[in-house]
Design an enzyme around this catalytic site. Structure first.
Site, PDB file in Angstrom:
ATOM      1  N   HIS A 119       0.867  -1.210   0.000  1.00  0.00           N
ATOM      2  CA  HIS A 119       0.000   0.000   0.000  1.00  0.00           C
ATOM      3  C   HIS A 119       0.886   1.235   0.000  1.00  0.00           C
ATOM      4  CE1 HIS A 119      -3.836   2.149   1.337  1.00  0.00           C
ATOM      5  NE2 HIS A 119      -2.916   3.101   1.176  1.00  0.00           N
TER       6      HIS A 119
ATOM      7  N   HIS B   5       1.548   5.410  -1.664  1.00  0.00           N
ATOM      8  CA  HIS B   5       1.198   6.599  -2.472  1.00  0.00           C
ATOM      9  C   HIS B   5       2.479   7.138  -3.092  1.00  0.00           C
ATOM     10  CE1 HIS B   5      -2.902   6.784  -0.860  1.00  0.00           C
ATOM     11  NE2 HIS B   5      -2.340   6.278   0.216  1.00  0.00           N
TER      12      HIS B   5
ATOM     13  N   LYS C 289      -9.410  -0.109  -5.987  1.00  0.00           N
ATOM     14  CA  LYS C 289      -9.429   0.563  -4.683  1.00  0.00           C
ATOM     15  C   LYS C 289     -10.766   1.228  -4.412  1.00  0.00           C
ATOM     16  CE  LYS C 289      -7.954   2.346  -0.859  1.00  0.00           C
ATOM     17  NZ  LYS C 289      -6.744   2.898  -0.301  1.00  0.00           N
TER      18      LYS C 289
ATOM     19  N   HIS D 191     -10.525   1.313   1.793  1.00  0.00           N
ATOM     20  CA  HIS D 191     -10.264   2.301   2.846  1.00  0.00           C
ATOM     21  C   HIS D 191     -11.464   2.166   3.782  1.00  0.00           C
ATOM     22  CE1 HIS D 191      -8.664   6.189   4.472  1.00  0.00           C
ATOM     23  NE2 HIS D 191      -9.835   6.078   5.070  1.00  0.00           N
TER      24      HIS D 191
ATOM     25  N   HIS E 230      -4.653  -0.621   5.808  1.00  0.00           N
ATOM     26  CA  HIS E 230      -4.151   0.145   6.960  1.00  0.00           C
ATOM     27  C   HIS E 230      -5.090   0.071   8.164  1.00  0.00           C
ATOM     28  CE1 HIS E 230      -6.813   2.992   5.045  1.00  0.00           C
ATOM     29  NE2 HIS E 230      -5.948   3.388   4.149  1.00  0.00           N
TER      30      HIS E 230
ATOM     31  N   ASP F 204       1.523   2.678   3.512  1.00  0.00           N
ATOM     32  CA  ASP F 204       0.680   3.867   3.344  1.00  0.00           C
ATOM     33  C   ASP F 204       1.524   5.135   3.389  1.00  0.00           C
ATOM     34  OD1 ASP F 204      -1.634   5.225   2.747  1.00  0.00           O
ATOM     35  OD2 ASP F 204      -2.424   5.198   4.792  1.00  0.00           O
TER      36      ASP F 204
HETATM   37  O1  DOR Z   1      -3.310   9.527   5.653  1.00  0.00           O
HETATM   38  C1  DOR Z   1      -3.657   9.231   4.516  1.00  0.00           C
HETATM   39  N1  DOR Z   1      -3.077   9.804   3.427  1.00  0.00           N
HETATM   40  N2  DOR Z   1      -4.646   8.379   4.367  1.00  0.00           N
HETATM   41  C2  DOR Z   1      -5.178   8.121   3.168  1.00  0.00           C
HETATM   42  O2  DOR Z   1      -6.095   7.351   3.102  1.00  0.00           O
HETATM   43  C3  DOR Z   1      -4.702   8.825   1.963  1.00  0.00           C
HETATM   44  C4  DOR Z   1      -3.339   9.307   2.123  1.00  0.00           C
HETATM   45  C5  DOR Z   1      -2.922  10.317   1.066  1.00  0.00           C
HETATM   46  O3  DOR Z   1      -3.143  10.049  -0.131  1.00  0.00           O
HETATM   47  O4  DOR Z   1      -2.352  11.336   1.417  1.00  0.00           O
HETATM   48 ZN    ZN Z   2      -3.301   5.087   1.561  1.00  0.00          ZN
END
Ligand code: DOR
Ligand code: ZN
Length: 351
Positions: free
Chosen positions: A15, A17, A101, A138, A176, A254
């Site tokens: 997971h 970003h 997702k 999520h 998460h 995450d």
């Molecule tokens: O804390 C987070 N940041 N939770 C999420 O679900 C998305 C993520 C983000 O893309 O910044």
């Molecule tokens: Zn995330």
């Protein structure tokens, strides 16, 4: 067990970003140094909702990858109220889209195009269940009436249980997880379900958002993420899940980079940046729990087994050797403050 080095099969991040453009160009190397593969979140603005967009995003990631690093991005697409079942078939046939997702609309960063009611996606879920495409959730309700600390627990009752009753063979990753309730649900329920756990939810409870490490009061925006950190009893439940024999729990950082100014703001963004020290942070949590012997299953086996992908054949070595995490890393034209910025980490990932 007290050891000073640990060699394990090369881990993956289930997971992540990565963002896009210059920001991605800055952060990608951190993940590629740590992990062989990562499940890449589709919550760009606008989101990655089609296989075609996922292909182009994947190509941008490959282009941004420093030549000396070997890394495979595992792509995902973002479910909306309007996703067509045919799009799921295309994604499956592509062989590079590994999951879909589900963001409840309004739950978090760039979730405005998310799903307003899962019932609208029934035809999509039928196809996913049939072809074995995992749904990554999520798991938080978004109703203003539900306390922010209860949103995951309420999601289990209101969304996850009915969804899995209707689609018992749908493969789901509860992303998460942050609560004892989620741990129990994933550990005990029948059917194809797994969960990712972040390093920050293993290491910190919600006090960390509101006070410094030595107990002084103060708001600490870099500890704010969604789902938000919970109280200590939940953190302990997560540690016991991650270090247990259950193959349903696996590593997902995450890591979510936001520019420093967007976090240190009157309305700061949610997300903890951990990509540059992910394995070292997880190792601290497993070490504290006296469970270093459980780390390889969590970091390197349970994820690929769930996704029906081969385990990695290369290895990495972590050594008990302290180092100081920088205060900031570049993020395009801006900078990103990592979780535990300027702090001392006890483990080092050997190059
Ligand atoms: O804390 C987070 N940041 N939770 C999420 O679900 C998305 C993520 C983000 O893309 O910044
Ligand atoms: Zn995330």
């Amino acid at each position: 067990m007290s050891v000073d080095t640990l060699t394990i099969a090369r881990p993956d991040d289930w997971h992540l970003h990565l963002r896009d453009g210059a920001a991605m160009g800055s952060v990608l190397q951190h993940t590629a140094r740590q992990f062989a593969r990562a499940i890449v979140m589709p919550n760009l603005a606008p989101p990655i909702t089609t296989t075609e967009q996922a292909a182009a995003y994947r190509q941008r990631i490959h282009q941004a990858l420093p030549r000396e690093l070997v890394f495979e991005p595992l792509m995902t697409i973002y479910l909306t109220d309007h996703t067509a079942p045919d799009e799921i078939r295309r994604a499956h046939e592509s062989a590079f889209v590994h999951a879909v997702k589900l963001y409840p609309a309004g739950a978090t960063t760039h979730s405005a195009s998310g799903v307003t009611n899962v019932r609208r996606c029934a035809r999509v879920f039928e196809v996913m269940q049939r072809i074995g495409m995992p749904l990554l959730v999520h798991g938080e309700v978004t109703s203003a009436q539900v306390d922010v600390f209860d949103r995951e627990r309420v999601f289990i009752e209101q969304v996850l249980i009915p969804l899995r009753r209707d689609f018992p063979l749908l493969k789901i990753v509860f992303e998460h997880i942050t609560t004892a309730e989620a741990v129990s649900y994933v550990r005990e329920e029948k059917g194809p379900i797994g969960a990712t756990i972040t390093a920050h939810h293993l290491l910190f409870n919600r006090n960390s958002i509101f006070m410094t490490t030595d107990g002084q009061p103060g708001m600490r925006p870099h500890y704010y993420c969604l789902p938000v950190l919970k109280r200590e009893a939940h953190r302990r439940a997560l540690v016991s899940a991650a270090t247990s024999e259950s193959a349903r729990f696996f590593l997902g950082t995450d890591s979510a980079p936001h520019a420093k100014g967007d976090k240190e703001a009157a309305c700061g963004c949610a997300g903890c940046f951990t990509a540059a020290s992910a394995l070292e942070l997880y190792m601290e949590a497993f070490d504290q729990a006296n469970a270093l012997d459980r780390f390889e299953a969590f970091a390197s086996f349970n994820g690929p087994d769930f996704y029906d992908l081969p385990r990695n054949s290369q290895t990495v070595t972590l050594a008990r050797s302290a180092w100081t995490l920088p205060a900031e890393f570049p993020l395009g034209d801006a900078s990103v403050v990592p979780l535990r910025a300027g702090g001392t980490l006890q483990w080092t990932l050997q190059a």
